[in-house]
Design a protein around this motif. Structure first.
Motif, PDB file in Angstrom:
ATOM      1  N   THR A 113       0.748  -1.249  -0.144  1.00  0.00           N
ATOM      2  CA  THR A 113       0.061  -0.047   0.229  1.00  0.00           C
ATOM      3  C   THR A 113       0.794   1.299  -0.008  1.00  0.00           C
ATOM      4  OG1 THR A 113      -1.842  -0.989   1.182  1.00  0.00           O
ATOM      5  CG2 THR A 113      -1.800   1.163   0.911  1.00  0.00           C
ATOM      6  N   VAL A 114       1.962   1.111   0.780  1.00  0.00           N
ATOM      7  CA  VAL A 114       2.906   2.286   0.778  1.00  0.00           C
ATOM      8  C   VAL A 114       3.452   2.244  -0.688  1.00  0.00           C
ATOM      9  CG1 VAL A 114       4.958   3.411   1.665  1.00  0.00           C
ATOM     10  CG2 VAL A 114       3.236   2.242   3.289  1.00  0.00           C
ATOM     11  N   TYR A 115       4.004   1.167  -1.209  1.00  0.00           N
ATOM     12  CA  TYR A 115       4.357   1.365  -2.781  1.00  0.00           C
ATOM     13  C   TYR A 115       3.322   2.117  -3.517  1.00  0.00           C
ATOM     14  CZ  TYR A 115       4.350  -0.678  -7.331  1.00  0.00           C
ATOM     15  OH  TYR A 115       4.394  -1.045  -8.692  1.00  0.00           O
ATOM     16  N   HIS A 116       2.228   1.556  -3.392  1.00  0.00           N
ATOM     17  CA  HIS A 116       1.283   2.387  -4.425  1.00  0.00           C
ATOM     18  C   HIS A 116       0.898   3.807  -4.001  1.00  0.00           C
ATOM     19  CE1 HIS A 116      -2.812   2.687  -6.125  1.00  0.00           C
ATOM     20  NE2 HIS A 116      -2.154   2.091  -7.331  1.00  0.00           N
ATOM     21  N   ALA A 117       1.017   3.963  -2.835  1.00  0.00           N
ATOM     22  CA  ALA A 117       0.862   5.712  -2.398  1.00  0.00           C
ATOM     23  C   ALA A 117       1.919   6.274  -2.893  1.00  0.00           C
ATOM     24  CB  ALA A 117       0.999   5.889  -0.833  1.00  0.00           C
ATOM     25  N   ALA A 118       3.333   5.769  -3.421  1.00  0.00           N
ATOM     26  CA  ALA A 118       4.519   6.583  -3.702  1.00  0.00           C
ATOM     27  C   ALA A 118       3.783   7.189  -5.387  1.00  0.00           C
ATOM     28  CB  ALA A 118       5.597   5.521  -4.162  1.00  0.00           C
ATOM     29  N   ALA A 119       3.232   6.171  -5.773  1.00  0.00           N
ATOM     30  CA  ALA A 119       2.757   6.733  -7.235  1.00  0.00           C
ATOM     31  C   ALA A 119       1.929   8.012  -7.213  1.00  0.00           C
ATOM     32  CB  ALA A 119       1.955   5.686  -8.145  1.00  0.00           C
TER      33      ALA A 119
END
Length: 275
Positions: free
Chosen positions: A170-176
């Motif tokens: 989820t944090v990875y996706h928030a990066a985008a």
């Protein structure tokens, strides 16, 4: 290697992956399953391979099953897949950027290896993306056996696989979201602030563009800390306080946005001067 591939769900991401895999030696698009026969046939036409079906009961076993469905459909689609065909020793992966491969537990329980593959780009124009897919980064995670097959397959279609921590998906996706969506929000604040100073919107965009493009270029060339400039980087906190007050008086929500950025920017300035 001649691996059969079933595609479940055929939105833009699924269609692009299907077309690219169909063009590769060693992979054969077998079936395309969507909610309607019409959309399945349209997907098959785009991909240039496979047979269209609209019911899980029509599915045949395959080496690889791609779940290119919406995030809220991944779990039920996986469960339906596990009920429809034997999955032992097959690979099942989904394409969500926000959800981890653990959402495919029904397939894993049925003996499949599971993974997620998230191409990091916009798919608004699937034909254009398929033609220019080379170099596209794909965030991947999942079972080692699945990744051992999917990594070279992705490389064969021009992707650059990047392994990510499933626990931080989820944090990875928030990066985008930070790099794209919230960047637009901050730039909108800049354009509106220029207009509040009497500058026409078209001219405001011209004023902001070199600042934004040069700052982004510096981030990607030097890193964020080294690229930081402006009053906080200089330690001019009096100017920051005046701006905070003025922006809040002009527009309270934009003032709150300004305030929320002070602390992380101050931390970034500390990293800049620590080097």
């Amino acid at each position: 290697m001649n691996m059969t591939v079933n595609l479940i769900g055929a939105g833009n991401v699924g269609r692009v992956l299907g077309r690219l895999l169909a063009a590769q030696d060693g992979f054969r698009i077998q079936q395309v399953l969507t909610r309607s026969a019409t959309s399945a046939r349209q997907a098959v036409d785009f991909i240039g391979a496979g047979s269209a079906i609209d019911d899980y009961a029509q599915l045949q076993p395959a080496a690889i099953h791609i779940l290119a469905v919406g995030d809220d459909q991944i779990v039920p689609a996986c469960a339906a897949l596990a009920r429809a065909v034997p999955l032992k020793d097959s690979i099942v992966f989904h394409c969500s950027g926000a959800l981890a491969s653990d959402r495919l537990q029904a397939a894993r329980d049925a003996g499949a290896l599971v993974a997620s593959v998230h191409p990091i780009r916009s798919f608004a124009d699937p034909a254009g993306v398929a033609a220019q897919f080379a170099g596209t980064f794909c965030g991947i995670e999942g079972d080692d056996g699945a990744l051992a097959v999917l990594t070279p397959a992705l490389q064969a279609i021009g992707a650059q696989p990047v392994t990510i921590d499933a626990a931080a998906k989820t944090v990875y996706h928030a990066a985008a979201v930070f790099a794209s969506n919230y960047l637009v929000t901050v730039l909108d604040a800049a354009l509106r602030a220029y207009q509040a100073a009497g500058i026409p919107e078209a001219v405001a965009r011209q004023l902001a563009q070199p600042l934004a493009t040069e700052s982004m270029a510096n981030v990607f060339r030097l890193g964020a800390a080294a690229a930081l400039s402006g009053p906080i980087a200089r330690g001019d906190l009096a100017t920051v306080a005046r701006q905070q007050e003025a922006v809040s008086a002009w527009d309270a929500p934009t003032g709150a946005l300004y305030r929320s950025l002070i602390a992380p920017t101050t931390d970034l300035a500390k990293r800049k001067h620590a080097k």
